[in-house]
Design an enzyme around this catalytic site. Structure first.
Site, short mmCIF file in Angstrom:
data_model
loop_
_atom_site.label_atom_id
_atom_site.label_comp_id
_atom_site.label_asym_id
_atom_site.label_seq_id
_atom_site.Cartn_x
_atom_site.Cartn_y
_atom_site.Cartn_z
N TYR A 36 34.85 34.09 -18.89
CA TYR A 36 35.63 35.11 -18.23
C TYR A 36 37.06 34.62 -18.32
O TYR A 36 37.46 33.69 -17.62
CB TYR A 36 35.20 35.25 -16.78
CG TYR A 36 36.06 36.21 -15.99
CD1 TYR A 36 35.80 37.57 -16.03
CD2 TYR A 36 37.14 35.77 -15.25
CE1 TYR A 36 36.59 38.45 -15.33
CE2 TYR A 36 37.93 36.65 -14.55
CZ TYR A 36 37.65 37.99 -14.59
OH TYR A 36 38.44 38.87 -13.90
N TRP A 71 41.40 34.94 -19.98
CA TRP A 71 42.58 35.63 -20.49
C TRP A 71 43.28 34.75 -21.53
O TRP A 71 44.50 34.78 -21.64
CB TRP A 71 43.55 35.86 -19.34
CG TRP A 71 43.18 36.92 -18.36
CD1 TRP A 71 42.16 36.89 -17.47
CD2 TRP A 71 43.86 38.15 -18.15
NE1 TRP A 71 42.16 38.03 -16.71
CE2 TRP A 71 43.20 38.82 -17.10
CE3 TRP A 71 44.97 38.75 -18.73
CZ2 TRP A 71 43.61 40.06 -16.62
CZ3 TRP A 71 45.38 39.98 -18.26
CH2 TRP A 71 44.69 40.63 -17.22
#
Length: 765
Positions: free
Chosen positions: A109, A111
């Site tokens: 998970y 970015w």
């Protein structure tokens, strides 16, 4: 220097290295409001915390896989790439053979990059799918609660989160903007996948120029730009639902609600009205009732309700409001309130979710998918709600509820993480540390020695976006950006694709993973497929060489602003919602059938167990808001210059009211200890009247630096509770927590996250 183009989650830019190796970064010339976060890039590129070579935790290397309480405290041994990949391939095969693919958790998970090919999560999931699958996660920490409850209310979460009114429509038509959680300008600089033109700051300025009336409902005045002359309602944290119910009660009792809209477009209103009036429980949800809970004077509540009914009103709720216990309720209550006003589907009226939470909400850019890497199909159907990772690792076999179904946590033996930092996103980090001792093996790809890397067994150094080729664009981005390589990979770092291709070759799945392509060939292929698809729609796109040489391509845009809500209002039969009734479900019979006392079938006030009342509140009387930082994206590039410049007393800054500080003998710039019965952290005090007394604010994202249960660097997630929003969504509740603060005396512990952990080198590299 030749500036080369690239992009990031916080903005497009060009960059180059000078003759001394220093990075110069220049924002994209089309960006009207470049993000200050670009200033983190130069110093981070060569920071001492970069992972130099593959590293294996000594205990794992010497004793093999298995649960280990030393994870996070052990030293590492640098090894060569061949040895690291051989060991990891063997461990993946062992886990699959002995426990099955369900025992592999593909975290990721993250970015890590705006690039669409070198997107770490996509790369890892594609690899694990080719290997036979993995236990996955569902939803996000940001909107995990809303993503589950919204389909029950309006049929599709995306219709609220992605396809609401545009800012130009709001600016032109809205007379009263009621902003629950505000519109925090710091957040609009960020869009996943990249952003070339930051439009939202300009639209907020236009609101100020038009003198649009704004009601800011937040404990923090900084949740709305200072240029907007807003009426500030400094609400007690986590009581927004009570305020919404009282506003709705006023509309009903004064006959200001739109009964025609409720009858034609909604279902279940009558049951909700009985609740508002207290017909069954004897407690009217009126302004006096809400005043005691919210700290907002009842007369102000009644006045706001009347003004909302008399003007074209747009209600917006930030994502932060659903990152709490019972976070479904403020979202649901706000939709019910907007329905009672009868303005849903009118230009500049109705409801929005996430304005000020992300840069693309309300943006006017094009809305179609850009080139991306296919991930394949996961043969394993097991998943967990993303914020339940510690529960899963600590309680294999335990049953739990999720969205009306009973599920069972799998027995995870190998955690594989790339492109993310769970020791940023997750709550109760001391509990997460215990959870990370449980698997047999933890694998992390990371450019930096983050807390996640320090708690791993196998750490593989990945490149940053500046050290590879890619293309990127975010949702509603105006350009597809060519991302040129600006710097050579640091030391022995490799991109995730190269790492996983090497693993795939050892596991006999290389053809399935790579399809025989290099990374550059994948860029050509994905771009070409995308170009052909657009050509079929009559859209002309340049060839890949022309696109690459130009540094980007301005995407075609249809600036029309006809949302689903306008169509639904025009004809709710033809454009029925994807709910059982086809209407807005103010009461959901399906949710009610689940029998969850922590999320009934319509909006209700539920007292947060964590902090309202009781003995715990007397010991920890301050409500801490753990919101997003203004100096970085999450924990990314905390070592960067912009992030470091905002530190106070060498730690993350905690903001508190001067009155609360005086009672604790705390002065500006003092080093303080923020604590509760879960843990503690050190932070630097900043005094301000721009927050409600009794409230303190400490942003997330300081790199976790534990000494026992104390984080010496200021990460608030040593304090937050690892509790789900409800049994419906199992969403994250990390926005609020009860704490106490005291001035720290004595010699403070040093900060270790600014340097790598203890590392030795194997004889053969």
């Amino acid at each position: 220097m030749r500036l080369r183009p690239s992009t990031s989650h916080w903005g497009a830019f060009s960059a180059a290295l000078d003759e001394d190796g220093n990075l110069e970064v220049v924002p994209h010339p089309a960006d009207p409001a470049p993000s200050p976060l670009l200033g983190n890039l130069p110093s981070a590129l060569t920071d001492p915390t970069r992972v130099a070579a593959p590293a294996i935790r000594r205990g794992w290397l010497e004793r093999g896989p298995g649960p280990d309480p030393r994870r996070g405290d052990d030293e590492f041994v640098e090894v060569g790439w061949d040895q690291a990949l051989d060991l990891l391939a063997a461990e993946l095969l062992r886990v699959r053979t002995e426990h099955g693919n369900e025992a592999i958790y593909g975290g990721s998970y993250g970015w890590s990059s705006a690039g669409r090919f070198h997107h770490a999560q996509s790369q890892l999931h594609r690899f694990l799918n080719a290997f036979g699958g993995f236990t996955s996660s569902r939803n996000t920490y940001s909107t995990g609660t809303s993503a589950v409850v919204l389909p029950h209310i309006v049929g599709n979460a995306g219709d609220v989160l992605r396809n609401g009114s545009s800012w130009p429509t709001i600016v032109a038509n809205t007379e009263l903007l009621v902003a629950f959680g505000g519109v925090p300008e710091k957040n609009v600089f960020v869009t996943p996948g990249g952003v070339t033109r930051h439009h939202t700051p300009g639209f907020l300025a236009q609101l100020a120029e038009r003198n649009v009336e704004v009601a800011l409902v937040s404990p923090l005045r900084a949740d709305l730009p200072g240029q907007l002359d807003a009426r500030w309602y400094p609400i007690r944290p986590a009581t927004d639902t009570a305020l919404m119910l009282a506003l709705a009660h006023t509309l009903v009792t004064e006959g200001l609600h739109d009964q025609h809209f409720l009858d034609r477009y909604c279902t279940g209103y009558a049951q909700f009205e009985r609740y508002l009036l207290g017909s069954d429980d004897g407690v009217p949800k009126d302004a006096a009732w809400a005043g005691d809970l919210t700290g907002i004077p009842p007369a102000h509540i009644v006045d706001l309700a009347r003004r909302m009914a008399g003007r074209r009103t747009f209600i917006t709720v930030t994502w932060s409001l659903q990152r709490i216990e019972h976070g479904e309720q403020p979202v649901w209550a706000a939709i019910a309130l907007a329905a009672m006003l009868g303005q849903i589907g009118l230009p500049g009226g109705g409801f929005g979710h996430g304005y000020g939470s992300m840069g693309d909400t309300g943006d006017i850019g094009p809305d179609f998918r850009v080139p991306h890497l296919p991930q394949g199909t996961n043969p394993v159907k097991q998943f967990i709600p993303v914020a339940r990772i510690a529960d899963m690792l600590l309680n294999p076999g335990m049953r739990y509820q999720y969205d009306g179904a009973e599920r069972t946590y799998p027995d995870i033996r190998l955690v594989y993480w790339a492109g993310g930092n769970p020791f940023h996103h997750h709550q109760d980090l001391n509990r997460l540390r215990r959870a990370f001792t449980r698997p047999d093996t933890v694998v992390v790809h990371d450019p930096f020695w983050t807390a996640s890397a320090r708690h791993a067994d196998i750490v593989l150094p990945s490149t940053t976006a500046l050290e590879r080729e890619d293309f990127g664009a975010g949702r509603r981005d105006t350009h597809l950006a060519a991302m040129h390589r600006i710097a050579e990979p640091r030391r022995r770092a490799r991109d995730d694709y190269t790492i996983l291709a090497g693993l795939a070759a050892r596991l006999g799945i290389e053809d399935a993973f790579t399809e025989g392509r290099t990374a550059r060939e994948w860029l050509h292929h994905l771009y070409g497929t995308w170009r052909n698809n657009l050509a079929d729609k009559g859209i002309e796109v340049p060839s890949f060489p022309d696109f690459w040489e130009a540094g980007g391509f301005q995407l075609p845009n249809d600036e029309s602003d006809r949302t689903l809500w306008a169509d639904f209002r025009a004809d709710p039969v033809t454009h029925r919602l994807a709910t059982p009734s086809g209407k807005i479900e103010i009461t959901s019979a399906r949710v009610a059938s689940f029998g969850y006392d922590d999320c009934p079938g319509h909006p209700v006030w539920l007292e947060p167990v964590e902090w309202l009342g009781g003995e715990r509140a007397s010991r920890f009387p301050l409500v801490l808001i753990a919101n997003q930082p203004h100096t970085r994206l999450h924990s990314q590039l905390d070592v960067g210059a912009v992030s470091q410049a905002a530190k106070v007393a060498g730690r993350e800054a905690v903001r508190l009211h001067p009155g609360d500080a005086a009672r604790r003998d705390i002065g500006e710039g003092d080093l303080v200890r923020v604590f509760n019965d879960r843990g503690a952290c050190l932070a630097g005090a900043v005094l301000t009247t721009d927050l409600r007394p009794g409230v303190v604010q400490l942003p997330t994202g300081a790199w976790f630096d534990p000494r026992g249960s104390l984080c010496v660097h200021g990460n608030p997630n040593v304090l937050t509770a690892d509790l789900p929003s409800s049994r419906l969504s199992q969403g994250c509740t990390g926005q609020h927590v009860l704490v106490e603060i005291e001035r720290f005396t004595g010699e403070p512990p040093g900060i270790s996250v600014k340097r790598p952990p203890v590392i030795s080198r194997a004889r053969e590299m």
